[in-house]
Design a protein around this motif. Structure first.
Motif, PDB file in Angstrom:
ATOM      1  N   SER A  65       0.850  -1.189   0.000  1.00 55.01           N
ATOM      2  CA  SER A  65       0.000   0.000   0.000  1.00 55.01           C
ATOM      3  C   SER A  65       0.881   1.232   0.000  1.00 55.01           C
ATOM      4  O   SER A  65       1.885   1.278   0.709  1.00 55.01           O
ATOM      5  N   PHE A 100      -6.524   0.104  -6.906  1.00 53.58           N
ATOM      6  CA  PHE A 100      -5.416  -0.835  -7.061  1.00 53.58           C
ATOM      7  C   PHE A 100      -4.900  -0.708  -8.483  1.00 53.58           C
ATOM      8  O   PHE A 100      -5.686  -0.639  -9.433  1.00 53.58           O
ATOM      9  N   ASN A 110      -1.977  -1.068  -3.748  1.00 53.00           N
ATOM     10  CA  ASN A 110      -3.126  -0.362  -3.185  1.00 53.00           C
ATOM     11  C   ASN A 110      -2.692   1.077  -2.993  1.00 53.00           C
ATOM     12  O   ASN A 110      -1.867   1.369  -2.142  1.00 53.00           O
TER      13      ASN A 110
END
Length: 115
Positions: A65, A100, A110
């Motif tokens: 992420s 994403f 992400n």
């Protein structure tokens, strides 16, 4: 569009077992939604690791992420680049706006911003 943090995401078949394991390495739970849990170093909270069973609202679990300051600019940049969007720009109920995207080597990223 500056990045605020990068967090690796590890898939797990047992979040409690993973929390115990990574706890022995000095990480403590700072967020838990039942399907994803984030662990951080108490002395340096920017050091984080997310552990997830699955992604509750997306078709795949991301590999990492990246939190950015301007999520809409990041989304526009990735679309302009022609990158494969794996999960569309979405406002999630837990207070993030995210999408994403697949990186050039196939990893799923992400990309998120807090609302």
């Amino acid at each position: 569009m500056p990045a605020r943090r990068v967090v690796p995401n590890v898939q797990s078949s047992s979040l409690p077992r993973s929390a115990e394991f990574y706890g022995e390495l000095g990480l403590e739970e700072v967020m838990n939604h039942g399907w994803i849990m984030t662990l951080a170093s108490p002395g340096n909270p920017a050091v984080q690791l997310s552990v997830m069973a699955e992604d509750r609202t997306a078709p795949v679990a991301p590999d990492l992420s990246i939190e950015v300051e301007d999520i809409d600019a990041a989304y526009t940049a990735m679309r302009r680049r022609g990158a494969q969007i794996v999960h569309p720009l979405t406002d999630e109920e837990w207070g993030v706006r995210r999408f994403f995207v697949r990186d050039p080597d196939g990893r799923v990223v992400n990309v998120l911003g807090h609302r």
